[in-house]
Design an enzyme around this catalytic site. Structure first.
Site, PDB file in Angstrom:
ATOM      1  N   SER A   1      97.598-113.651 -50.765  1.00  0.00           N
ATOM      2  CA  SER A   1      98.117-114.915 -51.654  1.00  0.00           C
ATOM      3  C   SER A   1      98.744-114.565 -53.194  1.00  0.00           C
ATOM      4  CB  SER A   1      96.571-115.706 -51.894  1.00  0.00           C
ATOM      5  OG  SER A   1      97.089-117.081 -52.033  1.00  0.00           O
TER       6      SER A   1
ATOM      7  N   HIS B   1      94.064-120.434 -44.672  1.00  0.00           N
ATOM      8  CA  HIS B   1      94.746-119.527 -46.210  1.00  0.00           C
ATOM      9  C   HIS B   1      92.914-119.385 -46.495  1.00  0.00           C
ATOM     10  CE1 HIS B   1      96.728-118.073 -49.006  1.00  0.00           C
ATOM     11  NE2 HIS B   1      96.253-118.238 -50.131  1.00  0.00           N
TER      12      HIS B   1
HETATM   13  C1  GCU Z   1      98.557-121.960 -54.311  1.00  0.00           C
HETATM   14  C2  GCU Z   1      99.759-121.307 -55.103  1.00  0.00           C
HETATM   15  C3  GCU Z   1     100.541-120.465 -54.178  1.00  0.00           C
HETATM   16  C4  GCU Z   1      99.663-119.003 -53.792  1.00  0.00           C
HETATM   17  C5  GCU Z   1      98.194-119.522 -53.945  1.00  0.00           C
HETATM   18  C6  GCU Z   1      96.641-118.763 -54.551  1.00  0.00           C
HETATM   19  O1  GCU Z   1      98.100-122.197 -53.092  1.00  0.00           O
HETATM   20  O2  GCU Z   1     101.204-122.614 -54.113  1.00  0.00           O
HETATM   21  O3  GCU Z   1     101.815-119.653 -53.811  1.00  0.00           O
HETATM   22  O4  GCU Z   1      99.903-118.056 -53.485  1.00  0.00           O
HETATM   23  O5  GCU Z   1      97.528-121.040 -54.778  1.00  0.00           O
HETATM   24  O6  GCU Z   1      97.458-117.602 -54.657  1.00  0.00           O
HETATM   25  O7  GCU Z   1      95.434-118.709 -53.276  1.00  0.00           O
END
Ligand code: GCU
Length: 452
Positions: free
Chosen positions: A281, A422
């Site tokens: 992420s 995710h």
């Molecule tokens: C949010 C953000 C993403 C990121 C994510 C994370 O969802 O919008 O760009 O990758 O956080 O880091 O968990």
């Protein structure tokens, strides 16, 4: 989730690939026909407008590795430094390493645990990062290593009672979908926080495959809040602050990964030329930039890095630049704000940042339900960087089409989109370890003498 959305983007968002990746267990692209050729053609056209990483700023074509190495790579590095990630300082002159813990019988004898304080100014009570390393006891000599920042503290990646509990600021809250943060009191971790993030860090499994694991807490480098500058390593470099290409949070995390690498090069148990940098992420965004800026990383693994990471902006799918710059204004440098709403017409795109990693092995992973990260856009970026790998005589992705869900393709570039949300899962690690086995060639752990 995506404020300031345009009508056009709404159409793209709802009609294009998301439904197919969310529901499909067969081919990720199988529902494309349902959305109509016109929309698909729009995306194809956007892809065709993607700038060629092998074209120099003066319009000439890069036809040799030498020109890439001596000229084009520098152009791209300058571009992304100036327009997106900001400047990063180098290795601090006075930085010191202090090994404060060694246990050669950690994890029931499986590993040696080492913890090191990396002091950026050399002062014991000054700004620092604690690096946690496990090396496998059943492999002798230097071992390939997987290094990554973690979200919730070193103590969170494993329940090992020997890990120092971070005393830094921690996020808290009842509704974190990944970890139980109820043990965080007044934004500080407690004993109850040990191992809360272990599902994403299968330490024993990685060790058993002959790799070391090294990790540090993102909060040691930057608190990850819009007003966190003064508590960030960024504050050590005020000259890099009030400017358009300011030292950003993503760059600070990447810088911290390079400082961890500085230590790893001094540790005799680590094969420093075989270190993979990994991140999930936002920390995947940082891992990519670390790999792009620091050629000492032999391999890069991006787990669902999405917008501002591996995905192409120009498809106009998923999280966009305005959202990144609004919700996380500290992540990128101020210059990046001038590209708000220009996702589909950007003069550069993320495949050109990925090109800075070539020809080193690069794995990009997506999750089907992680629609904000635009899984297909992550795949398209991997495809768009392919010509740079080919310049080096390396086959990047061994496919031209988006692979089926839960199917890994691996060449010099690896890719998969797995089912589900995710996260970092066992399926993801299975692919990373196979990819690392190909490219980092670990020595196999010795069987114990009692084993056949
Ligand atoms: C949010 C953000 C993403 C990121 C994510 C994370 O969802 O919008 O760009 O990758 O956080 O880091 O968990």
């Amino acid at each position: 989730m995506f404020p300031k959305i345009t009508l056009y983007r709404l159409i793209v968002l709802f009609l294009l690939p998301f439904p197919c990746v969310v529901s499909s267990t067969t081919h990720a692209c199988s529902l494309r026909s349902a959305v109509g050729d016109k929309k698909v053609n729009n995306l194809t056209m956007m892809m065709e407008s993607a700038p060629d990483p092998l074209r120099m700023n003066d319009g000439s074509e890069v036809t040799s590795v030498t020109v890439w190495r001596t000229q084009r790579r520098k152009e791209l590095l300058d571009l992304f430094t100036r327009e997106m990630y900001g400047q990063s300082p180098g290795r601090p002159r006075k930085m010191t390493f202090h090994v404060f813990d060694i246990d050669s019988n950690a994890l029931g004898g499986l590993a040696t645990r080492k913890q090191i304080t990396i002091s950026f100014t050399g002062e014991p009570t000054g700004p620092h990062m604690d690096l946690l390393i496990y090396t496998p006891n059943r492999v002798k000599g230097p071992v390939p290593t997987i290094l990554g920042l973690n979200f919730w503290g070193n103590h969170a990646i494993h329940s090992d009672p020997g890990i120092r509990i971070s005393s830094r600021w921690m996020e808290s809250g009842d509704n974190n979908p990944y970890v139980d943060l109820s043990g965080v009191k007044d934004h500080r971790a407690t004993e109850a926080c040990r191992g809360i993030n272990a599902s994403q860090w299968p330490v024993e499994r990685i060790l058993a495959r002959g790799y070391a694991v090294a990790t540090a807490y993102r909060g040691d480098l930057d608190p990850d809040t819009a007003d966190g500058y003064k508590d960030s390593v960024r504050a050590l470099y005020p000259q890099l602050h009030a400017r358009g290409d300011n030292f950003s949070t993503i760059a600070a995390w990447a810088w911290g990964l390079s400082r961890a690498m500085d230590y790893l090069t001094t540790d005799r148990r680590i094969a420093a030329k075989h270190v993979a940098v990994f991140g999930w992420s936002r920390l995947g965004k940082a891992a990519l930039w670390a790999g792009a800026t620091d050629p000492r990383f032999a391999m890069v693994i991006s787990n669902e890095s999405g917008a501002g990471g591996a995905k192409l902006f120009r498809r106009g799918v998923g999280e966009n630049i305005r959202r990144l710059n609004t919700v996380f204004p500290h992540w990128y440098c101020s210059n990046f704000r001038k590209y708000n709403d220009l996702d589909t017409t950007l003069p550069f795109d993320q495949h050109m940042m990925l090109a800075l990693i070539a020809p080193r092995p690069l794995y990009i992973a997506s999750a089907a339900q992680d629609t904000g990260a635009d899984p297909e856009g992550e795949f398209e970026a991997a495809r768009a960087v392919e010509p740079v790998y080919r310049l080096f005589g390396v086959t990047g992705l061994p496919t031209e089409t988006w692979p089926p869900v839960n199917h890994s393709v691996q060449g010099g570039i690896g890719y998969h989109v797995r089912s589900g949300r995710h996260d970092v899962t066992d399926f993801d690690w299975t692919q990373y370890l196979a990819f690392a086995d190909t490219h980092l060639a670990p020595r196999r752990p010795q069987p114990r003498s009692s084993e056949p």
